[in-house]
Design an enzyme around this catalytic site. Structure first.
Site, PDB file in Angstrom:
ATOM      1  N   GLY A 183       0.834  -1.166  -0.034  1.00  0.00           N
ATOM      2  CA  GLY A 183      -0.007   0.166  -0.060  1.00  0.00           C
ATOM      3  C   GLY A 183       0.864   1.301  -0.118  1.00  0.00           C
ATOM      4  O   GLY A 183       2.068   1.177   0.241  1.00  0.00           O
ATOM      5  N   CYS A 184       0.316   2.466  -0.265  1.00  0.00           N
ATOM      6  CA  CYS A 184       1.002   3.644  -0.283  1.00  0.00           C
ATOM      7  C   CYS A 184       1.433   4.193   1.018  1.00  0.00           C
ATOM      8  O   CYS A 184       2.577   4.344   1.117  1.00  0.00           O
ATOM      9  CB  CYS A 184       0.148   4.558  -1.283  1.00  0.00           C
ATOM     10  SG  CYS A 184      -1.534   4.816  -0.480  1.00  0.00           S
ATOM     11  N   TYR A 185       0.643   4.234   1.800  1.00  0.00           N
ATOM     12  CA  TYR A 185       0.751   4.827   3.200  1.00  0.00           C
ATOM     13  C   TYR A 185       2.056   3.663   3.666  1.00  0.00           C
ATOM     14  O   TYR A 185       2.975   4.134   4.369  1.00  0.00           O
ATOM     15  CB  TYR A 185      -0.162   4.639   4.084  1.00  0.00           C
ATOM     16  CG  TYR A 185      -1.218   5.870   3.906  1.00  0.00           C
ATOM     17  CD1 TYR A 185      -0.562   7.218   3.982  1.00  0.00           C
ATOM     18  CD2 TYR A 185      -2.593   5.841   3.610  1.00  0.00           C
ATOM     19  CE1 TYR A 185      -1.467   8.374   3.726  1.00  0.00           C
ATOM     20  CE2 TYR A 185      -3.152   6.830   3.321  1.00  0.00           C
ATOM     21  CZ  TYR A 185      -2.896   8.182   3.530  1.00  0.00           C
ATOM     22  OH  TYR A 185      -3.647   9.173   3.260  1.00  0.00           O
ATOM     23  N   THR A 213       4.181   2.111   2.508  1.00  0.00           N
ATOM     24  CA  THR A 213       5.649   2.021   1.837  1.00  0.00           C
ATOM     25  C   THR A 213       6.133   3.057   2.186  1.00  0.00           C
ATOM     26  O   THR A 213       7.692   2.981   2.811  1.00  0.00           O
ATOM     27  CB  THR A 213       5.492   2.430   0.262  1.00  0.00           C
ATOM     28  OG1 THR A 213       4.927   1.357  -0.230  1.00  0.00           O
ATOM     29  CG2 THR A 213       6.808   2.576  -0.341  1.00  0.00           C
TER      30      THR A 213
END
Lengths: 346, 346, 346, 346
Positions: free
Chosen positions: A149-151, A153
């Site tokens: 997921g972006c957060y 990472t």
């Protein structure tokens, strides 16, 4: 040329995959699916994607697409991804799943946070968490990668060296993140209209964001102990990027320089994660459109707290760029292929 | 009609003072100073300020201005404010200082953080910290008010009831704030140009921001013990507003509802500070151009942490609106006079 | 106190009406309708509208609402407004219609551009076009006012003195306008999402925008001859405001100063339309949230062309502010009542 | 590898040149000058330019730099460019000048609009106007190219086929352009600060912009007759891009389809100029960071007017991308080298 196929290509991560892959010398995109936009051309939705003028969205039917490619990027919504990933993986294809469906190793945690059952536990066990800075070896050997997921990472890369070096009290971690609007996806939800977002700034999903268990799973794996965190996402009026500011109490009396050294040592050789010099902190503007994660940090001596700030582009390092990075590792290409991107300024 | 005068009126807080005072039925602005813009009209700098078409900037010379008003708003840079405030105060005028010069009660702390000597210790002792939610009584009796900083306003109002009710472990406070660009003032610094700020987001002054000792002074006064905090400001691409997200470990097992009750009780009767209902969190957009501070909060049961989010407009509640509120208290006007403002939407 | 009622109050013009009326000393809002949001509170949709904490949306049923007010603002979509306006007008109420339904005097033109029949021709004849700078007298005597469109307001006010003084060749008029995103209304259409609009700029509805016949009707009425124009709207990434740049060939050799004099003379006494001095041109930023129309102009001597630039806030002077201005005229209140607004800066 | 050198590399066009050249396989940047930033590293000013981590700004001294490269990009302010271009050109180097100094063939026009004398008339005669769509052949044979201004690029490309085909009355041309903020350069001028630009929109330099004579020169050359235009630039709150909307009276009765055909035919084979299909109009968002010029057009049958809309990125097609395109032509590289760029979306 390796043939690649994108399942779920009408969102922003699909668009970003196509943008990055247009520069990849060893692969060719042979198709892309979209249920809602089936029959329309990619360029109609994304006029920036001129190199794909002949690409038309088709509906996702495994039997129709399975022979079109060796590699499948899955950019479907969570829950919808489960079955498609399972089917394609069992046709002996290479699969990179950008959804959340194969990230959480504990099915119970998945079912609790995503409120849907997981029906492919054996397949789930084959999935490798696709964060190359930690799992490059496993990724290179995998045929199914769960793209982070972006957060997570930005949060995990910020904490990895601190946990690895046992610098911090793992009960005190605060992760305060801010995302641009593209984090909500390509959506007609009025909450993300220009008039509602512009000149605004707010926290959302306080204590309830679904990236929380993903962050906790990976931090726990690094620290080899159970870790729970305070994670608060915010929405800001820019389009791309996530900045994450992390706070944790230090376990020992140690200075900024020494910690920076540890960070630089652990990330030496990483092409996309970059520790800034003392006094410098990242800005999402500098990594826009790139696969970079930039990290700055300092110690608050009075409160004995380590403060780490990381910046990524949520669509690139936080999604499609990292997915291509994973593909490069899985297929044995140079890591930088198609990812040697320079941010626009301004 | 009470005559008011503004020293330092060519910045955004000066502009905002003039905007608010244009609606005040009991006062008239008789003059405004600016060294750089002396001789130019206010409307030349701020074409929005039509009601002041005849107002011309003049240089700040105490002997020339002292007879022009009963009330003086001082919107000068810190260090420059010291002497002007002292002189005007000793001419028996009512003074509201928007600079940092009279906020810190301990001269040593001031000199350490602002790197200039404080030469008016006796005058400093007369100053009341102008946060009406806490010091309304003292403000009403004061003739010199030190108007709070923008970040401290949002941070202190968010923590006041928690500290008052001894809910939190005061060693664990994290204050993570994001400000719009107007927080940097009306400046030609290239770092705040549109091209450098737009599509960007970053932390700055990590552990070194000068509002830190101000926040610590006031939290310590509330808790009656020495408190040190982690405070990190961020810059976001909007013009007005500060959102502050605060984290602190709870001392006891207590739920969100109960804490909300305590907050609502403590702020009952406050016209400008408003506790949102459970599940709601503030957005700077909703308080833009108003004197409001909106507060939302929740408990993270797993980490036993209280998470509080506050939103203000940095130029209004964080500066000029609060200054007019203080004036209303000092002169005995209704608190809401000229401050009954509704935010534009969108 | 006069009771006013708003039909169609869940869009941005409804929100803006409520914001402005909250400061009006002679009226009270007794109700507001919304089909989709019936039962929800106004503050739920618009958290900025704190003064209306007890106002709940109700469905539009004429028999239920007709006794609740003397004045009705109609902020419904075009075509939907027709019947409601007709019914309420025939109950002897004062009606200000913000839709397009009663603006075009020629039913054929309406039906051609809006593609719906007009069924209330007799009522249509009672409607006065609500541009106070031209029709103040008729408005004061009317019981039904058709509030002008946003683009027409800026275009007509820019050309009125030039046409009145027969300065320009009416075959050569180019009207080039740019609107902020709120012009599209409160909509979940993906084309107005932050990600699609931000960092973008485009023309739309080129030669086909429905405000074209309205502009032509009013310019023709002023010039007393049939006028056709080139009108091109653009969409820019700001929320409020319309800037209109107008070009027309001069019929005689006349200089900028003289034309400015004619403009100033014709608009003398107008509270909301303001001609800037030579060399100055308006910016939508300076009129944001106000009922002002600012006008700058110059002559291109080489091409013998008059270039006029006007700025308004599309939601205020271009919609709800002008509607309240019309109400003030119709009810005999001072024109400025509730409209003495100063723009925020920044 | 060809060695290239950039004179004046601390502005946004310098930054953009470095970004584009970092992808060029046949050239290497050997140096870059800046007076104000001499001694500082490029990455310090532009943290996005990671591939240039070892590049340091040096002062511009012809004798020190002349042997460092075969090709010189000159990105200096007008007037300052004159002598440097002259000197380097006479050292037998290939020169691409991004300033205005060698664009206007008539020295009197240059001196009138730029208010400085031109001292290198013989050199000026060697310069070719670097718009490849019109002058590709001459550029390929030139050693000195005057790179077009940003507004002229969008305006000329929009009008070239219309003039070439004698479609329009050349006395009626209106060119209405809107630029993003980067058009003002990397500047600390307060007028381009975020707080002054955001939520604003305005016309500027009405009838007086210095790109007017450049546009007129090139249109006149195409039409083989003297042309004067109305040109009005506007400033909008985005960073990159120019949209130009052009109006001109048609000389004959001709429809949109036919004109589109003429445009497509004239631009067939052009890699960077692209005529959209009927009904489509460009958006600066779609060409951001690319060397594209996109063109849409339609006929207003009632007013017999041709309306053309063009979009470019002012820093790429409007400056540095076009400069690299010119270099590719001058050195015999494939036109697309380093310019095969895909816009970010969003």
């Amino acid at each position: 040329m390796i043939r690649v196929f994108i399942c779920g290509g009408s969102g922003y991560t699909g668009c970003e995959l196509l943008r990055i892959l247009s520069n990849h010398p060893h692969v060719v995109v042979t198709g892309v699916t979209s249920e809602r936009s089936a029959g329309r051309s990619v360029v109609e939705l994304f006029p920036n994607l001129r190199p794909y003028e002949n690409l038309i969205y088709e509906p996702l039917q495994v039997e129709n697409i399975i022979d079109k490619a060796e590699v499948f990027f899955m950019a479907l919504p969570h829950a919808k991804s489960q079955t498609a990933v399972h089917s394609i993986f069992h046709e002996a294809k290479t699969v990179i799943d950008l959804s959340a469906d194969y990230r959480l190793r504990d099915v119970k945690v998945y079912e609790e946070w995503y409120r849907v059952p997981h029906r492919y536990k054996t397949t789930l066990k084959k999935a490798v968490y696709g964060l190359p800075e930690i799992y490059a070896k496993q990724i290179a050997e995998a045929r199914l990668v769960a793209n982070p997921g972006c957060y997570p990472t930005g949060a995990i890369l910020g904490l990895y060296p601190a946990l690895k070096n046992k610098l911090i009290d793992t009960d005190t971690i605060v992760i305060d993140s801010t995302s641009g609007v593209s984090g909500a996806g390509r959506t007609s939800d009025i909450r993300f209209s220009h008039c509602e977002v512009h000149e605004g700034f707010k926290a959302y999903a306080v204590t309830t964001h679904r990236h929380t268990p993903e962050i906790e799973q990976e931090l726990s794996a690094i620290a080899k102990k159970d870790i729970k965190v305070n994670f608060t996402p915010h929405l800001a009026p820019f389009d791309r990027g996530i900045l994450t500011t992390i706070y944790a109490r230090l376990r020992k009396d140690i200075g900024t320089e020494k910690i920076l050294d540890m960070y630089k040592r652990l990330y030496a050789g990483q092409m996309f994660t970059r520790v800034l010099n003392r006094g410098a902190f990242p800005d999402v503007k500098n990594v826009r459109g790139t696969n970079l994660c930039e990290i700055g940090l300092t110690v608050n001596k009075i409160t004995k707290t380590l403060i780490i700030v990381t910046a990524i582009d949520n669509l690139t390092k936080g999604a499609s760029g990292q997915a291509v990075h994973n593909m490069n590792l899985m297929l044995g290409f140079d890591e930088m292929t198609a990812l040697d991107l320079v941010a626009l300024h301004p």
